[in-house]
Enzyme design. Structure first.
Site, PDB file in Angstrom:
ATOM      1  N   TYR A   1       0.816  -1.225   0.000  1.00  0.00           N
ATOM      2  CA  TYR A   1       0.000   0.000   0.000  1.00  0.00           C
ATOM      3  C   TYR A   1       0.855   1.283   0.000  1.00  0.00           C
ATOM      4  O   TYR A   1       0.629   2.199  -0.782  1.00  0.00           O
ATOM      5  CB  TYR A   1      -0.906  -0.055   1.226  1.00  0.00           C
TER       6      TYR A   1
ATOM      7  N   ALA B   1      -8.874   1.516  13.077  1.00  0.00           N
ATOM      8  CA  ALA B   1      -8.877   1.363  14.535  1.00  0.00           C
ATOM      9  C   ALA B   1     -10.006   2.116  15.257  1.00  0.00           C
ATOM     10  O   ALA B   1     -10.703   1.503  16.081  1.00  0.00           O
ATOM     11  CB  ALA B   1      -7.516   1.760  15.100  1.00  0.00           C
TER      12      ALA B   1
HETATM   13  P1  NAD Z   1     -12.765   3.712   1.429  1.00  0.00           P
HETATM   14  O1  NAD Z   1     -12.311   2.308   1.294  1.00  0.00           O
HETATM   15  O2  NAD Z   1     -13.953   3.988   2.258  1.00  0.00           O
HETATM   16  O3  NAD Z   1     -13.005   4.355  -0.011  1.00  0.00           O
HETATM   17  C1  NAD Z   1     -12.288   3.970  -1.151  1.00  0.00           C
HETATM   18  C2  NAD Z   1     -13.307   3.670  -2.235  1.00  0.00           C
HETATM   19  O4  NAD Z   1     -12.605   3.304  -3.437  1.00  0.00           O
HETATM   20  C3  NAD Z   1     -14.233   2.500  -1.883  1.00  0.00           C
HETATM   21  O5  NAD Z   1     -15.587   2.909  -1.880  1.00  0.00           O
HETATM   22  C4  NAD Z   1     -13.953   1.485  -2.969  1.00  0.00           C
HETATM   23  O6  NAD Z   1     -15.103   0.760  -3.399  1.00  0.00           O
HETATM   24  C5  NAD Z   1     -13.415   2.354  -4.099  1.00  0.00           C
HETATM   25  N1  NAD Z   1     -12.669   1.553  -5.055  1.00  0.00           N
HETATM   26  C6  NAD Z   1     -11.792   0.550  -4.779  1.00  0.00           C
HETATM   27  N2  NAD Z   1     -11.377  -0.013  -5.921  1.00  0.00           N
HETATM   28  C7  NAD Z   1     -12.010   0.653  -6.932  1.00  0.00           C
HETATM   29  C8  NAD Z   1     -11.979   0.498  -8.341  1.00  0.00           C
HETATM   30  N3  NAD Z   1     -11.256  -0.441  -8.935  1.00  0.00           N
HETATM   31  N4  NAD Z   1     -12.747   1.358  -9.088  1.00  0.00           N
HETATM   32  C9  NAD Z   1     -13.503   2.291  -8.475  1.00  0.00           C
HETATM   33  N5  NAD Z   1     -13.565   2.484  -7.154  1.00  0.00           N
HETATM   34  C10 NAD Z   1     -12.812   1.654  -6.383  1.00  0.00           C
HETATM   35  O7  NAD Z   1     -11.504   4.542   1.948  1.00  0.00           O
HETATM   36  P2  NAD Z   1     -11.412   6.055   2.444  1.00  0.00           P
HETATM   37  O8  NAD Z   1     -11.070   6.012   3.871  1.00  0.00           O
HETATM   38  O9  NAD Z   1     -12.584   6.837   2.005  1.00  0.00           O
HETATM   39  O10 NAD Z   1     -10.100   6.513   1.659  1.00  0.00           O
HETATM   40  C11 NAD Z   1     -10.132   7.375   0.526  1.00  0.00           C
HETATM   41  C12 NAD Z   1      -8.703   7.606   0.043  1.00  0.00           C
HETATM   42  O11 NAD Z   1      -7.917   8.155   1.094  1.00  0.00           O
HETATM   43  C13 NAD Z   1      -7.987   6.347  -0.419  1.00  0.00           C
HETATM   44  O12 NAD Z   1      -7.171   6.646  -1.515  1.00  0.00           O
HETATM   45  C14 NAD Z   1      -7.132   5.984   0.774  1.00  0.00           C
HETATM   46  O13 NAD Z   1      -6.001   5.235   0.388  1.00  0.00           O
HETATM   47  C15 NAD Z   1      -6.772   7.357   1.306  1.00  0.00           C
HETATM   48  N6  NAD Z   1      -6.424   7.346   2.737  1.00  0.00           N
HETATM   49  C16 NAD Z   1      -7.384   7.188   3.682  1.00  0.00           C
HETATM   50  C17 NAD Z   1      -7.036   7.187   5.032  1.00  0.00           C
HETATM   51  C18 NAD Z   1      -8.060   7.025   6.131  1.00  0.00           C
HETATM   52  O14 NAD Z   1      -7.699   7.069   7.309  1.00  0.00           O
HETATM   53  N7  NAD Z   1      -9.339   6.840   5.825  1.00  0.00           N
HETATM   54  C19 NAD Z   1      -5.689   7.345   5.414  1.00  0.00           C
HETATM   55  C20 NAD Z   1      -4.741   7.492   4.425  1.00  0.00           C
HETATM   56  C21 NAD Z   1      -5.119   7.513   3.088  1.00  0.00           C
END
Ligand code: NAD
Length: 333
Positions: free
Chosen positions: A149, A193
């Site tokens: 990741y 978490a």
């Molecule tokens: P999340 O998993 O709730 O949302 C990500 C979305 O991407 C999901 O709804 C999933 O269905 C969609 N997705 C996955 N594969 C896909 C594909 N092939 N085509 C289309 N859509 C697809 O996660 P989040 O917490 O909302 O995170 C959003 C972004 O922020 C991500 O890039 C994540 O890596 C980044 N991020 C989040 C956090 C956190 O604490 N939530 C921390 C660091 C980075």
């Protein structure tokens, strides 16, 4: 003016993406949401919602048509258990999404493109102690990110720079530090978490116990979702092209996080630490110096206040599903 700005949010069926769509709509933008799934807990407010798998080139080309701004939040991701178990799948899925999304944005003449990176890009050897020096943006190098990741996020940050360098695509790069809040997944393996702890505490009998991953001394900072969305809009509007931390500097240990949630719930629970479970780096905290300078702002919500809202939302969800009665019945066994 804003209604004339057409915005694409990918990952709009996910936690941050869904909240971002709501905020953009409240601010008057025209919004297209794209994801492989609908939002889990309520309908999207996007003007258009398309179900597309963004690992495929033709779908990214369709998604980026006739928009001027892209918030690319789509990613295969989850909590520490998920991202440490699925190295190949996560790296492959996300590099396909991000490589195609950048190229499709270029081909379709997108004006601004924001990539959601992560604190998982930071070098592991700088996070070996719980009481660590908060991480500044330059601490991602020399590189030693989270396997799978984190390596993918770090490479895509570079890819954004290459698109800026070669094609003048205006890219923005945000490094989130642990985002939490209502309407986020709280079970099933992809939860993080804070949500997992809220669920465990809500389901535990009043003087029962809960399982905590690791020895509980590992540290993190956590950002409430409304601050996260505010920061995203500010970064998109800024002229800052280098990666930027978006998080809080309020560092707590996992045990402290559990205690906070127990206090909110009014429960006294014994913690059972399972050191066989993945716990990630020993310590992690954001240094917001650059964030303050660039955005003239930083996240303000205190962990206690954000957790209060999150805990009660998860508790209500479990109550609606009839699962709190089960917890109480278990308590009286
Ligand atoms: P999340 O998993 O709730 O949302 C990500 C979305 O991407 C999901 O709804 C999933 O269905 C969609 N997705 C996955 N594969 C896909 C594909 N092939 N085509 C289309 N859509 C697809 O996660 P989040 O917490 O909302 O995170 C959003 C972004 O922020 C991500 O890039 C994540 O890596 C980044 N991020 C989040 C956090 C956190 O604490 N939530 C921390 C660091 C980075």
């Amino acid at each position: 003016m804003k209604a004339a700005t057409r915005v694409l949010v990918t990952g709009a069926g996910g936690f941050i993406g869904h909240h971002l769509v709501k905020r953009l709509k409240a601010d008057g933008y025209w919004v297209r949401g794209v994801d492989i799934k609908e939002p889990e807990f309520e309908a999207s407010e996007a003007d258009e919602f398309q179900l597309l798998d963004l690992r495929f080139w033709h779908n990214t080309l369709q998604a980026t048509q006739h928009v001027s701004q892209v918030y690319n939040l789509a990613a295969d991701m989850g909590g520490i258990g998920y991202i440490t178990a699925k190295l190949a799948d996560i790296a492959r899925n996300n590099i396909l999404i991000n490589a195609h999304m950048l190229e499709a944005a270029r081909v379709n003449g997108v004006k601004r493109y924001l990539f959601s990176s992560s604190a998982c890009v930071y070098a592991g050897y700088k996070q070996n102690v719980a009481d660590l020096t908060p991480l500044r943006e330059e601490d991602a190098f020399p590189a030693d990110p989270e396997p799978g990741y984190g390596w993918e996020k770090l490479f895509t940050e570079q890819l954004c720079r290459y698109y800026l360098h070669d094609y003048g695509l205006e890219t923005r790069i945000v490094r989130f530090h642990n985002v939490y809040g209502p309407l986020g997944t709280y079970e099933g393996g992809k939860e993080k978490a804070p949500a997992a702890i809220c669920r465990k505490v809500a389901l535990a009998p009043y003087s029962g116990d809960i399982e905590v991953w690791g020895d509980g001394k590992q540290t993190r900072s956590f950002m409430y979702i409304t601050d996260c969305v505010e920061g995203l809009l500010r970064l998109m509007a800024s002229s800052h092209r280098d990666p930027l931390n978006l998080g809080t500097e309020e560092m707590v240990s996992v045990d402290e996080l559990v205690t906070l949630v127990c206090n909110i719930a009014g429960k006294q629970l014994a913690m059972h630490h399972d050191t066989g479970k993945p716990q990630g780096v020993r310590g992690r905290n954001s240094d917001n110096s650059r964030l303050r300078t660039v955005l003239d702002w930083e996240p303000k919500t205190l962990l206690r206040d954000g957790l209060q809202i999150t805990y009660h939302w998860i508790e209500d969800e479990l109550r609606r599903a009839g699962r709190l009665q089960e917890a109480l019945a278990y308590a009286s066994d």
